[in-house]
Design a protein around this motif. Structure first.
Motif, PDB file in Angstrom:
ATOM      1  N   ILE A 161      44.223  -5.865  16.446  1.00 57.21           N
ATOM      2  CA  ILE A 161      44.342  -4.490  15.958  1.00 57.21           C
ATOM      3  C   ILE A 161      43.597  -4.256  14.647  1.00 57.21           C
ATOM      4  N   GLN A 162      43.231  -5.325  13.923  1.00 61.71           N
ATOM      5  CA  GLN A 162      42.572  -5.135  12.628  1.00 61.71           C
ATOM      6  C   GLN A 162      41.261  -5.898  12.460  1.00 61.71           C
TER       7      GLN A 162
ATOM      8  N   ASP B  35      28.869   0.061   9.941  1.00 63.59           N
ATOM      9  CA  ASP B  35      29.229   1.090  10.911  1.00 63.59           C
ATOM     10  C   ASP B  35      28.908   0.548  12.303  1.00 63.59           C
ATOM     11  N   PHE B  36      29.823   0.712  13.243  1.00 61.70           N
ATOM     12  CA  PHE B  36      29.616   0.252  14.607  1.00 61.70           C
ATOM     13  C   PHE B  36      30.508   1.061  15.540  1.00 61.70           C
ATOM     14  N   SER B  37      30.362   0.824  16.829  1.00 62.90           N
ATOM     15  CA  SER B  37      31.207   1.510  17.811  1.00 62.90           C
ATOM     16  C   SER B  37      31.789   0.496  18.777  1.00 62.90           C
TER      17      SER B  37
ATOM     18  N   GLY C  26      33.802  -1.094   9.256  1.00 66.48           N
ATOM     19  CA  GLY C  26      34.628  -2.169   8.734  1.00 66.48           C
ATOM     20  C   GLY C  26      33.883  -2.946   7.668  1.00 66.48           C
ATOM     21  N   VAL C  27      34.558  -3.944   7.135  1.00 65.76           N
ATOM     22  CA  VAL C  27      33.973  -4.824   6.119  1.00 65.76           C
ATOM     23  C   VAL C  27      33.772  -6.191   6.753  1.00 65.76           C
TER      24      VAL C  27
ATOM     25  N   PRO D 249      39.512   3.126  15.197  1.00 70.51           N
ATOM     26  CA  PRO D 249      38.689   4.324  15.426  1.00 70.51           C
ATOM     27  C   PRO D 249      39.477   5.588  15.745  1.00 70.51           C
ATOM     28  N   THR D 250      40.752   5.451  16.073  1.00 67.60           N
ATOM     29  CA  THR D 250      41.583   6.598  16.400  1.00 67.60           C
ATOM     30  C   THR D 250      43.045   6.255  16.098  1.00 67.60           C
TER      31      THR D 250
END
Length: 105
Positions: free
Chosen positions: A33-34, A52-54, A70-71, A87-88
């Motif tokens: 989840i993280q 940034d990613f998807s 994310g980092v 993302p949501t």
């Protein structure tokens, strides 16, 4: 006095899930989840960098992309490890459903 140990959540993989970085798809080696571990990512991505990613999901032949960021925790021979922002707001429910559906097959 001892330091409290960070708890790590177990990771899983989903056959329907990949990650897109700069419009190129990469496999998810393991996630929770993280955190997400991505295989074969470019080596120019450095720890502590924001990325940034998807998440890209194949849902019954339809592609669904959920952008997030994310980092970077590490990028080595194991893969690119990222602590990401869900993302949501429904991310936990989405992952639970995908895991349940995949395990039912």
């Amino acid at each position: 006095m001892s330091q409290p140990q960070a708890t790590t959540m177990p990771r899983f993989t989903l056959k329907c899930m990949q990650v897109s970085i700069d419009l190129k798809l990469y496999p998810v080696v393991g996630m929770n989840i993280q955190d997400v571990m991505i295989g074969g990512a470019p080596d120019w991505i450095a720890p502590k960098q924001r990325l940034d990613f998807s998440f890209v999901m194949d849902l019954q032949g339809k592609e669904r992309r959920l952008p997030t960021y994310g980092v970077v925790l590490s990028n080595d021979s194991r893969g690119l490890d990222i602590r990401y922002r869900p993302p949501t707001a429904q991310w936990r429910a989405i992952l639970t459903k995908l895991l349940t559906d995949e395990n039912a097959r």
